[in-house]
Design a protein around this motif. Structure first.
Motif, PDB file in Angstrom:
ATOM      1  N   SER A  52      47.503  13.441  70.550  1.00 24.37           N
ATOM      2  CA  SER A  52      47.867  12.748  71.793  1.00 24.37           C
ATOM      3  C   SER A  52      46.822  13.036  72.866  1.00 24.37           C
ATOM      4  CB  SER A  52      49.247  13.202  72.272  1.00 24.37           C
ATOM      5  OG  SER A  52      49.163  14.500  72.825  1.00 24.37           O
ATOM      6  N   GLY A  53      47.009  12.401  74.002  1.00 21.51           N
ATOM      7  CA  GLY A  53      46.080  12.587  75.116  1.00 21.51           C
ATOM      8  C   GLY A  53      46.549  13.629  76.116  1.00 21.51           C
ATOM      9  N   SER A  54      47.494  14.486  75.739  1.00 27.64           N
ATOM     10  CA  SER A  54      48.073  15.429  76.694  1.00 27.64           C
ATOM     11  C   SER A  54      47.099  16.530  77.121  1.00 27.64           C
ATOM     12  CB  SER A  54      49.340  16.063  76.118  1.00 27.64           C
ATOM     13  OG  SER A  54      49.022  16.891  75.015  1.00 27.64           O
ATOM     14  N   MET A  55      46.015  16.739  76.381  1.00 30.16           N
ATOM     15  CA  MET A  55      45.071  17.803  76.739  1.00 30.16           C
ATOM     16  C   MET A  55      43.769  17.257  77.335  1.00 30.16           C
ATOM     17  SD  MET A  55      46.155  20.806  76.608  1.00 30.16           S
ATOM     18  CE  MET A  55      44.624  21.703  76.740  1.00 30.16           C
ATOM     19  N   GLU A  56      43.718  15.967  77.643  1.00 30.23           N
ATOM     20  CA  GLU A  56      42.509  15.410  78.266  1.00 30.23           C
ATOM     21  C   GLU A  56      42.344  15.999  79.648  1.00 30.23           C
ATOM     22  OE1 GLU A  56      42.734  11.151  78.148  1.00 30.23           O
ATOM     23  OE2 GLU A  56      42.830  11.107  75.978  1.00 30.23           O
ATOM     24  N   PRO A  57      41.169  16.298  80.097  1.00 27.45           N
ATOM     25  CA  PRO A  57      39.861  16.001  79.530  1.00 27.45           C
ATOM     26  C   PRO A  57      39.300  17.108  78.622  1.00 27.45           C
ATOM     27  CG  PRO A  57      39.551  16.793  81.747  1.00 27.45           C
ATOM     28  CD  PRO A  57      41.042  16.801  81.469  1.00 27.45           C
ATOM     29  N   ALA A  58      40.039  18.182  78.393  1.00 29.17           N
ATOM     30  CA  ALA A  58      39.510  19.265  77.550  1.00 29.17           C
ATOM     31  C   ALA A  58      39.339  18.790  76.106  1.00 29.17           C
ATOM     32  CB  ALA A  58      40.424  20.486  77.609  1.00 29.17           C
ATOM     33  N   TYR A  59      40.392  18.178  75.547  1.00 30.63           N
ATOM     34  CA  TYR A  59      40.364  17.670  74.173  1.00 30.63           C
ATOM     35  C   TYR A  59      40.969  16.277  74.166  1.00 30.63           C
ATOM     36  CZ  TYR A  59      39.716  22.612  73.319  1.00 30.63           C
ATOM     37  OH  TYR A  59      39.250  23.899  73.360  1.00 30.63           O
ATOM     38  N   TYR A  60      40.325  15.390  73.405  1.00 34.19           N
ATOM     39  CA  TYR A  60      40.776  14.014  73.326  1.00 34.19           C
ATOM     40  C   TYR A  60      41.435  13.739  71.981  1.00 34.19           C
ATOM     41  CZ  TYR A  60      38.164  13.124  77.564  1.00 34.19           C
ATOM     42  OH  TYR A  60      37.723  13.151  78.860  1.00 34.19           O
ATOM     43  N   ARG A  61      42.196  12.665  71.945  1.00 32.09           N
ATOM     44  CA  ARG A  61      42.845  12.232  70.715  1.00 32.09           C
ATOM     45  C   ARG A  61      41.788  12.047  69.628  1.00 32.09           C
ATOM     46  NH1 ARG A  61      45.631   7.026  68.945  1.00 32.09           N
ATOM     47  NH2 ARG A  61      47.507   7.842  67.970  1.00 32.09           N
ATOM     48  N   GLY A  62      42.010  12.689  68.483  1.00 32.64           N
ATOM     49  CA  GLY A  62      41.074  12.576  67.376  1.00 32.64           C
ATOM     50  C   GLY A  62      40.117  13.751  67.248  1.00 32.64           C
ATOM     51  N   GLY A 148      38.423  13.570  63.792  1.00 34.60           N
ATOM     52  CA  GLY A 148      39.699  13.357  63.129  1.00 34.60           C
ATOM     53  C   GLY A 148      40.285  11.977  63.337  1.00 34.60           C
ATOM     54  N   MET A 149      39.476  11.037  63.813  1.00 36.42           N
ATOM     55  CA  MET A 149      39.997   9.687  64.074  1.00 36.42           C
ATOM     56  C   MET A 149      40.502   9.014  62.802  1.00 36.42           C
ATOM     57  SD  MET A 149      40.237   9.192  67.228  1.00 36.42           S
ATOM     58  CE  MET A 149      40.678   7.478  67.264  1.00 36.42           C
ATOM     59  N   GLY A 150      39.906   9.309  61.661  1.00 39.53           N
ATOM     60  CA  GLY A 150      40.381   8.734  60.401  1.00 39.53           C
ATOM     61  C   GLY A 150      41.827   9.104  60.138  1.00 39.53           C
ATOM     62  N   THR A 151      42.177  10.346  60.415  1.00 42.91           N
ATOM     63  CA  THR A 151      43.562  10.803  60.252  1.00 42.91           C
ATOM     64  C   THR A 151      44.492  10.026  61.177  1.00 42.91           C
ATOM     65  OG1 THR A 151      42.803  13.008  59.685  1.00 42.91           O
ATOM     66  CG2 THR A 151      45.072  12.811  60.436  1.00 42.91           C
ATOM     67  N   LEU A 160      46.451   0.924  56.016  1.00 41.99           N
ATOM     68  CA  LEU A 160      45.086   1.425  55.821  1.00 41.99           C
ATOM     69  C   LEU A 160      45.103   2.608  54.852  1.00 41.99           C
ATOM     70  CD1 LEU A 160      42.071   1.432  56.674  1.00 41.99           C
ATOM     71  CD2 LEU A 160      42.720   2.990  58.496  1.00 41.99           C
ATOM     72  N   LYS A 161      46.086   3.487  55.016  1.00 43.02           N
ATOM     73  CA  LYS A 161      46.223   4.632  54.112  1.00 43.02           C
ATOM     74  C   LYS A 161      46.466   4.171  52.676  1.00 43.02           C
ATOM     75  CE  LYS A 161      49.161   7.720  55.460  1.00 43.02           C
ATOM     76  NZ  LYS A 161      50.319   8.590  55.699  1.00 43.02           N
ATOM     77  N   MET A 162      47.372   3.207  52.507  1.00 43.22           N
ATOM     78  CA  MET A 162      47.679   2.708  51.167  1.00 43.22           C
ATOM     79  C   MET A 162      46.471   1.999  50.560  1.00 43.22           C
ATOM     80  SD  MET A 162      50.275   4.066  50.792  1.00 43.22           S
ATOM     81  CE  MET A 162      51.758   3.897  49.924  1.00 43.22           C
ATOM     82  N   GLY A 163      45.754   1.233  51.360  1.00 44.87           N
ATOM     83  CA  GLY A 163      44.549   0.553  50.859  1.00 44.87           C
ATOM     84  C   GLY A 163      43.486   1.547  50.416  1.00 44.87           C
ATOM     85  N   LEU A 164      43.308   2.598  51.209  1.00 41.91           N
ATOM     86  CA  LEU A 164      42.328   3.621  50.860  1.00 41.91           C
ATOM     87  C   LEU A 164      42.721   4.351  49.584  1.00 41.91           C
ATOM     88  CD1 LEU A 164      39.760   5.147  51.669  1.00 41.91           C
ATOM     89  CD2 LEU A 164      41.194   6.682  52.999  1.00 41.91           C
TER      90      LEU A 164
END
Length: 177
Positions: A52-62, A148-151, A160-164
């Protein structure tokens, strides 16, 4: 001619067994690496993805976070990952306050996301005002931005997961060694 047909059939079974053993080797190697990292970092989950974006700007989603769960006391300002009973997903937030019992030295922590307006008491279990040191699965020691954006894409788009997975299965069946 019959001998050749039997040889081809037997070779096909051997090739299939070899592919199966190679697949099992990859799975067990990944499992051993994960368990080794868990022992080294003293964390059940030494690597997590920010969801999630709850830790922005320190850490971003992904972002991928690397954790270590040492035995030293947790300090105010540290970013920790904690998991509450009956809640399946760990939470990445900063320690806002620390309360230490004088008699036992046991720590109780209050956390908050950098991008949130309120502390995490609304996320804790009903009636819980603090999380204990035992709820912490790790302290953030490093990160890789957006790796970690793929996750996240696979969680957001199950097709997308099933296709992969389907593509990997087809490739493993028809691919060469």
């Amino acid at each position: 001619m019959e001998f050749m047909a039997q040889a081809n059939k037997k070779f096909g079974i051997r090739a299939l067994l070899l592919q199966g053993l190679t697949f099992l080797n990859v799975l067990t190697s990944a499992f051993m690496i994960w368990k080794g990292l868990s022992l080294f970092t003293n964390s059940e989950s030494p690597v997590v993805v920010v969801l999630s974006g709850s830790m922005e700007p320190a850490y971003y989603r992904g972002d991928i976070l690397f954790l270590h769960n040492g035995y030293s006391p947790v300090d105010i300002g540290e970013v920790v990952v904690y998991k509450l009973k009956d809640k399946p997903i760990p939470i990445v937030h900063r320690v806002l306050k620390v309360h230490t019992e004088a008699e036992t030295g046991k720590q109780y922590l209050l956390t908050k996301g950098d991008n949130n307006n309120a502390d995490d008491r609304g996320l804790y279990n009903p009636g819980q005002l603090w999380i204990s040191r035992e709820d912490i699965i790790g302290r953030v020691k490093g990160f890789v931005p957006y790796a970690g954006m793929g996750t996240i894409w696979m969680n957001d788009y199950p097709q997308l997961k099933m296709g992969l997975l389907g593509t990997l299965c087809v490739l493993s069946l028809f691919g060469n060694e």
